[in-house]
Design an enzyme around this catalytic site. Sequence first.
Site, mmCIF file in Angstrom:
data_model
loop_
_atom_site.group_PDB
_atom_site.id
_atom_site.type_symbol
_atom_site.label_atom_id
_atom_site.label_comp_id
_atom_site.label_asym_id
_atom_site.label_seq_id
_atom_site.Cartn_x
_atom_site.Cartn_y
_atom_site.Cartn_z
ATOM 1 C CB SER A 9 -1.081 -0.008 1.255
ATOM 2 O OG SER A 9 -1.831 0.986 1.049
ATOM 3 C CG ASP B 13 -6.986 -3.290 -3.385
ATOM 4 O OD1 ASP B 13 -7.762 -2.791 -2.727
ATOM 5 O OD2 ASP B 13 -5.605 -2.665 -3.750
ATOM 6 C CG HIS C 11 -5.076 -2.762 -0.261
ATOM 7 N ND1 HIS C 11 -4.712 -2.015 -1.306
ATOM 8 C CD2 HIS C 11 -4.301 -2.180 0.968
ATOM 9 C CE1 HIS C 11 -3.962 -0.981 -1.055
ATOM 10 N NE2 HIS C 11 -3.608 -1.071 0.438
#
Length: 485
Positions: A179, A404, A462
Amino acid sequence: MDAPTFLLLVAAALLCSLAAAAPEEHLVAGLPGFHSAFPSKHYSGYVTVDEAIEKSLFYYLMLSERDPASDPMVVWLNGGPGCSSFDGFVYENGPFNFEPGSTPGGLPKLQVNPYRWSKVSNMIYLDSPAGVGMSYSLNKPEYKTSDLKIAADAHKFLLKWFELYPEFQSNPFYLSGESYAGVYISLQSLMKLSKGYLIGNPATDVDYDYNSFVPFAHGTGLISTDMYEDVRAACHGTFWGTVDDLCQEKVDRVRWELKDLNLYNILAPCYHHPKIQETVFRHSSLPESFRRLGETERAIPVRKGIAGRSWPLRAALRNGRVPMWTGIGGRSLNCTSDELATIWLDDEDVRAAIHAKSKSLIGSWEFYTARLDYSYDTGTMISSYHKKFTTLGYRVLIYNGDHDLCVPFPGTEAWIKSIGYRVVDRWRPCGLEIYMHICLREIYTEGYDHNLTFLTIKGAGHAVPEYKPKEALAFYSRWMAGEMF
């Protein structure tokens, strides 16, 4: 003495010298809630990066279970900015997971994670910056930070950490994370120390990342073709950064339509407490085969939502500071809670065991903290960082969970292709099943010049190692070994 016996004695001597070199005051002898032997030696504690204000970063080290003296040393960073790397430690690729059936109340029980990355590498979980997780500063204004400051402090941390553990200075060294860690992992001050990096669903470039949101929503059937064509016509194919009021209205309508989705895994429900999820599934009319999409072969609890891994924070910046908002319409904050991790990490016996400061001094552990006063002082990561480092010979693996909605994989694939490297290994399902008994079409790969590889993992969200831990360990092991996919 025969050769096998001699080799065993040499290996034992190396392990003893390795343990002796490490700072014994940082040794983790045991953990409350875990009642078995550790898979390998563990160390944890603080490294001070600024003596004047006692700014200290917390780390947890697991030695490799295979050959710690020569296996790679890998740093793991969660994103946010503001997410503790203990999230990766207890929910993703760390040594433990909470036992099935653990409920808030008593101290949660831990079990060994069968897909821990320490099987093939030494792992450091770093809480960064100060103010996140167990890291702290006694000068609270120091919680004012930025992309470049995080990278600079992490660089100081690593230099001092290798002074504590000089025996690892010759090991191959890599950076890893997911991320928003895609921003500060890629910065030059950190890259000077490494051979390369691997990042999952990485924050990279607002134009590529955000512009993929609407097409991805349409491609996965989350919005109708009529709605997609309507917004595409109004926005002329650009869905991010527009000043056109009509376009913004259409994009906001898409976000509103998706407000109840789990931004971080569109296969999973968005809920706050497991009891709510049980109720949802019990009364669901979906067939069992659909309800089990995205599951993996393991008997450990997977959170069905993730709060705070908020690359979309940039979309809601106000005066350069991080607002109390994440996700689509702010709803993704309610997709989960981290009650088990919070209870465990706020227990004073646990803190004492891992050599962390008490709650009375640094406060309660938070998976995601909003106390950072954050400035985003870098731009795109593509040309100045990813292209630069791959040209210089660094090894890079970029991977995405393909379900995601936070950092959709088409945006990642698009910026990778924009670098302009020649494809040397065409897009295909990779054959990891030969080695790990994984379904042929779980992982897709494309290889480029300059040691750049891109993977997608089917059904993952994610946080890939959380949703698909077996597949994650498979590609991680192969990449660390320098083997082709």
